[in-house]
Design a protein around this motif. Structure first.
Motif, PDB file in Angstrom:
ATOM      1  N   HIS A 168       0.828  -1.203   0.000  1.00 47.38           N
ATOM      2  CA  HIS A 168       0.000   0.000   0.000  1.00 47.38           C
ATOM      3  C   HIS A 168       0.870   1.265   0.000  1.00 47.38           C
ATOM      4  N   TYR A 169       2.018   1.179   0.639  1.00 49.58           N
ATOM      5  CA  TYR A 169       2.980   2.288   0.621  1.00 49.58           C
ATOM      6  C   TYR A 169       3.439   2.556  -0.814  1.00 49.58           C
ATOM      7  N   LEU A 170       3.772   1.485  -1.534  1.00 49.89           N
ATOM      8  CA  LEU A 170       4.173   1.645  -2.928  1.00 49.89           C
ATOM      9  C   LEU A 170       3.032   2.195  -3.774  1.00 49.89           C
ATOM     10  N   LEU A 171       1.825   1.686  -3.549  1.00 49.64           N
ATOM     11  CA  LEU A 171       0.672   2.157  -4.316  1.00 49.64           C
ATOM     12  C   LEU A 171       0.458   3.647  -4.110  1.00 49.64           C
ATOM     13  N   GLU A 172       0.578   4.106  -2.863  1.00 47.54           N
ATOM     14  CA  GLU A 172       0.412   5.531  -2.593  1.00 47.54           C
ATOM     15  C   GLU A 172       1.474   6.357  -3.313  1.00 47.54           C
ATOM     16  N   CYS A 173       2.718   5.901  -3.277  1.00 47.97           N
ATOM     17  CA  CYS A 173       3.798   6.637  -3.956  1.00 47.97           C
ATOM     18  C   CYS A 173       3.570   6.666  -5.463  1.00 47.97           C
ATOM     19  N   LEU A 174       3.087   5.549  -6.009  1.00 44.46           N
ATOM     20  CA  LEU A 174       2.789   5.502  -7.438  1.00 44.46           C
ATOM     21  C   LEU A 174       1.654   6.456  -7.776  1.00 44.46           C
ATOM     22  N   LEU A 175       0.605   6.450  -6.977  1.00 45.28           N
ATOM     23  CA  LEU A 175      -0.536   7.331  -7.210  1.00 45.28           C
ATOM     24  C   LEU A 175      -0.135   8.801  -7.125  1.00 45.28           C
ATOM     25  N   GLU A 176       0.680   9.143  -6.149  1.00 44.11           N
ATOM     26  CA  GLU A 176       1.139  10.526  -6.020  1.00 44.11           C
ATOM     27  C   GLU A 176       1.810  10.993  -7.303  1.00 44.11           C
ATOM     28  N   ARG A 177       2.689  10.173  -7.829  1.00 42.11           N
ATOM     29  CA  ARG A 177       3.429  10.575  -9.028  1.00 42.11           C
ATOM     30  C   ARG A 177       2.530  10.625 -10.265  1.00 42.11           C
TER      31      ARG A 177
END
Length: 266
Positions: free
Chosen positions: A131-140
């Motif tokens: 979920h941490y990775l998903l959030e970082c991906l979504l931010e970008r």
């Protein structure tokens, strides 16, 4: 959110390599890392030109458009992919896939995490690595949409009910709340849906198959870069080179990819 037609909608197709198990990172060196890669394609391009090209490729190489590309089986030339044991067929497949990736993508992102370092650094915080990775991906992705004045959505591969439910919940939370890089107003102005779409592999979605083919070599390249190690030349390295040359998001002023198209965590 008003309806955004396919001619103006940009879709991020994503896939991961590795798993989110923090404890496994200590026990098994091969499970130390988790990575997610997303590729952006304009939806009408994906549903038309890109899908037709993928179907022609499958028909010519494997004899059926219904074949679903999966990197692990392709690398082993197993199952539907035994034709790739022929050197000429393999070369043709690699060349044509490279052409599709070079011509059809709009942007790309890769986020990787060292789960072992994450666990050792954060003794209390146990945010799910996936979920941490998903959030970082979504931010970008949201920042890229804003910078280009676009709107879009995301599509991933369905896994199992428990995993999919957690992923959809994490996406909905992101949609409704600000993060360290974007606020909810920006998120909701750029994403066309508060719901995350997940479809099974059997749906034969071209963008998901491209994300599957790229996820492992993209993580491998980012990991070797982080460790300061050289990476040998192969087709995966060549594909990552295409992303670095054309599609990885980058700082619009300096051209730097790190922090934009790629991110290493924690």
């Amino acid at each position: 959110m008003n309806f955004v037609p396919p001619t103006s909608r940009y879709r991020l197709y994503f896939d991961e390599t590795g798993n989110g198990d923090l404890d496994a990172a200590e026990k098994h060196p091969n499970e130390r890392y988790l990575s997610i890669t997303g590729v952006v394609v304009k939806q009408d391009t994906h549903d038309g030109y890109l899908t037709r090209r993928m179907n022609r490729l499958k028909e010519d190489i494997f004899g059926a458009q219904e074949v679903v590309l999966h990197r692990r089986d392709i690398m082993r030339s197993e199952g539907d992919f035994v034709a790739l044991r022929n050197v000429e067929r393999r070369q043709e497949f690699d060349w044509r896939m490279s052409s599709i990736i070079a011509e059809c993508l709009i942007a790309a992102f890769t986020i990787s995490i060292d789960k072992l370092e994450h666990k050792q650094r954060y003794k209390v915080w146990r945010y799910s690595p996936y979920h941490y990775l998903l959030e970082c991906l979504l931010e970008r992705f949201v920042l890229w949409l804003r910078r280009n004045n676009f709107q879009g959505d995301m599509l991933g591969e369905a896994r199992n009910p428990r995993h999919d439910k957690q992923l959809r919940r994490a996406f909905t939370y992101f949609y409704k709340h600000k993060t360290g890089m974007v606020d909810s107003q920006m998120i909701q102005a750029r994403l066309t849906s508060k719901d995350l779409r997940l479809l099974p592999k059997e749906k034969n979605i071209a963008g998901l198959q491209i994300a599957d083919l790229l996820a492992h070599p993209c993580h491998r390249s980012l990991k070797f870069e982080q460790l300061g190690e050289a990476i040998g030349p192969d087709h995966g390295t060549y594909l990552v080179g295409l992303l670095r040359r054309y599609w990885y998001d980058r700082n619009p002023n300096s051209g730097v990819i790190s922090g934009y198209g790629t991110k290493w965590l924690p």
